[in-house]
Design a protein around this motif. Sequence first.
Motif, PDB file in Angstrom:
ATOM      1  N   SER A  47       0.951  -1.141  -0.239  1.00  0.00           N
ATOM      2  CA  SER A  47      -0.066  -0.185  -0.257  1.00  0.00           C
ATOM      3  C   SER A  47       0.872   0.988   0.097  1.00  0.00           C
ATOM      4  CB  SER A  47      -1.281  -0.086   1.009  1.00  0.00           C
ATOM      5  OG  SER A  47      -0.056  -0.314   2.137  1.00  0.00           O
ATOM      6  N   THR A  48       1.702   0.843   0.503  1.00  0.00           N
ATOM      7  CA  THR A  48       2.921   2.631   0.134  1.00  0.00           C
ATOM      8  C   THR A  48       3.159   2.798  -1.437  1.00  0.00           C
ATOM      9  OG1 THR A  48       5.070   0.996   0.857  1.00  0.00           O
ATOM     10  CG2 THR A  48       4.135   1.314   2.678  1.00  0.00           C
ATOM     11  N   THR A  49       3.498   1.483  -1.750  1.00  0.00           N
ATOM     12  CA  THR A  49       3.584   2.420  -3.802  1.00  0.00           C
ATOM     13  C   THR A  49       2.489   3.189  -3.881  1.00  0.00           C
ATOM     14  OG1 THR A  49       3.138   0.094  -4.142  1.00  0.00           O
ATOM     15  CG2 THR A  49       4.887   0.008  -4.152  1.00  0.00           C
ATOM     16  N   THR A  50       3.036   3.697  -5.543  1.00  0.00           N
ATOM     17  CA  THR A  50       2.025   4.888  -5.955  1.00  0.00           C
ATOM     18  C   THR A  50       1.682   4.139  -6.845  1.00  0.00           C
ATOM     19  OG1 THR A  50       3.776   6.186  -6.477  1.00  0.00           O
ATOM     20  CG2 THR A  50       2.996   7.304  -4.738  1.00  0.00           C
ATOM     21  N   THR A  51       0.334   5.147  -7.615  1.00  0.00           N
ATOM     22  CA  THR A  51      -0.065   4.659  -8.530  1.00  0.00           C
ATOM     23  C   THR A  51       1.075   3.894  -9.934  1.00  0.00           C
ATOM     24  OG1 THR A  51      -2.421   4.781  -8.153  1.00  0.00           O
ATOM     25  CG2 THR A  51      -2.035   4.720 -10.315  1.00  0.00           C
TER      26      THR A  51
ATOM     27  N   THR B  33       3.787   1.464  -9.114  1.00  0.00           N
ATOM     28  CA  THR B  33       2.711   0.075  -9.758  1.00  0.00           C
ATOM     29  C   THR B  33       2.937  -0.107 -11.358  1.00  0.00           C
ATOM     30  OG1 THR B  33       1.802   0.070  -7.677  1.00  0.00           O
ATOM     31  CG2 THR B  33       1.381  -1.336  -9.490  1.00  0.00           C
ATOM     32  N   ARG B  34       2.339   1.004 -12.021  1.00  0.00           N
ATOM     33  CA  ARG B  34       2.570   1.530 -13.690  1.00  0.00           C
ATOM     34  C   ARG B  34       3.834   0.787 -14.059  1.00  0.00           C
ATOM     35  NH1 ARG B  34      -1.244   5.891 -15.561  1.00  0.00           N
ATOM     36  NH2 ARG B  34      -0.162   4.705 -17.562  1.00  0.00           N
TER      37      ARG B  34
ATOM     38  N   SER C 176       6.219  -0.120 -12.591  1.00  0.00           N
ATOM     39  CA  SER C 176       6.732  -1.780 -12.241  1.00  0.00           C
ATOM     40  C   SER C 176       5.887  -2.564 -13.129  1.00  0.00           C
ATOM     41  CB  SER C 176       6.454  -1.644 -10.875  1.00  0.00           C
ATOM     42  OG  SER C 176       5.269  -1.932 -10.665  1.00  0.00           O
ATOM     43  N   GLU C 177       4.867  -2.969 -13.691  1.00  0.00           N
ATOM     44  CA  GLU C 177       3.801  -3.721 -14.591  1.00  0.00           C
ATOM     45  C   GLU C 177       4.426  -3.303 -15.273  1.00  0.00           C
ATOM     46  OE1 GLU C 177      -0.296  -2.585 -13.898  1.00  0.00           O
ATOM     47  OE2 GLU C 177      -0.152  -3.772 -12.406  1.00  0.00           O
ATOM     48  N   GLN C 178       4.476  -2.200 -16.453  1.00  0.00           N
ATOM     49  CA  GLN C 178       5.330  -1.926 -17.280  1.00  0.00           C
ATOM     50  C   GLN C 178       7.136  -2.880 -17.894  1.00  0.00           C
ATOM     51  OE1 GLN C 178       5.383   1.864 -19.116  1.00  0.00           O
ATOM     52  NE2 GLN C 178       2.656   2.361 -18.743  1.00  0.00           N
ATOM     53  N   LEU C 179       7.663  -2.099 -16.509  1.00  0.00           N
ATOM     54  CA  LEU C 179       8.442  -3.904 -16.713  1.00  0.00           C
ATOM     55  C   LEU C 179       8.566  -4.709 -16.678  1.00  0.00           C
ATOM     56  CD1 LEU C 179      12.147  -2.880 -16.757  1.00  0.00           C
ATOM     57  CD2 LEU C 179      11.717  -2.794 -13.847  1.00  0.00           C
ATOM     58  N   ALA C 180       7.771  -6.070 -15.825  1.00  0.00           N
ATOM     59  CA  ALA C 180       7.722  -6.482 -15.945  1.00  0.00           C
ATOM     60  C   ALA C 180       7.495  -7.290 -17.043  1.00  0.00           C
ATOM     61  CB  ALA C 180       6.593  -7.076 -14.800  1.00  0.00           C
TER      62      ALA C 180
END
Length: 332
Positions: free
Chosen positions: A190-194, A197-198, A200-204
């Motif tokens: 919950s400490t990460t911002t939107t 998160t986006r 990190s998802e694109q990096l994955a």
Amino acid sequence: MVASTSEQLNALSGTTVVVHPLVLLSVADHHARSVSKGSSKRVIGVLLGQDNGKTINVANSFGIPFEEDEKDPKTWFLDHNYIEQMWEMFKKVNARERMIGWYHSGPKLRASDQEINDLFKRYIARPVMVIVDVRPQHVGIPTDAYFAVEEIKDDGTEVRKTFLHVPSAIEAEEAEEIGVEHLLRDIKDSTTTTLSTRVSEQLASLRGLASRLSDIQKYLSDVASGSMPVNHQIVYHLQDALNLLPDLSDPTMTQSFATSTNDELLVVYLSSLLRAVIALHALVDNKATIGRAELEEGKEEKKEKTKGDVKKVEKDEKEKDGNKKDSDDKGL
């Protein structure tokens, strides 16, 4: 039933194996409970669901006791009685779910897979084998589905048993989606911002694409060196994918990409300028606020000092008047 003719192979290659999230969770839990960290051992289990012809729906699973010798892949043990007992209990719970195949945690094919698959033909004519990659660093879809086939060569040599890779997908029903969302909500930081998160998802996603391109490069290199036979179906799929790529030698396409990139960079540049101006404005406003607060505090201190001086003068005058009155009374 082992596919051997071209018609049977084409029918199998068009089959899609749909794996539900419940199966992935069960396999991950089975592996976490049975295998210690750092070990290369794998776990094996039975897949339950429905075989609808073109689509195989894998809805449930259960693990089975399995041991194998890491040095000798042909030495392994699988409890048949346990499979039959568990299958009888699962039939009482949900009669719609049939035994459709088996799974193991891989992450790749093993030498004993063909023998284990032959054993499962005692329970089902066309078992599907699904490899579920439980490694946490794995990026992409963690499942690979295979069917056992007999490879007939054109030169008339001996028929060889092998596995045919078929497409697999991850799908969930409405109830499963709700459960997965609750699980993700519990494990989500919950400490990460939107925005993070986006990113990190694109990096994955990019890492998954890089791994797929690496597999394609390795396959083509092996084919070019002669260490692996040519699979025309794979070559056709690669050609279809390459045909979808844009022609970067076309000046119009290059100009369009450059214009689009420049527009996006202009927005980023303007956003950076606005952030800098807003930050400077906040700094100046903060300094002005602090200056006004210090000025008001100085005025209040000066007023309090003036009031104190006036009170002291009045007190001195009262003391003088009192002393004078006392001296007059003594004179009388």
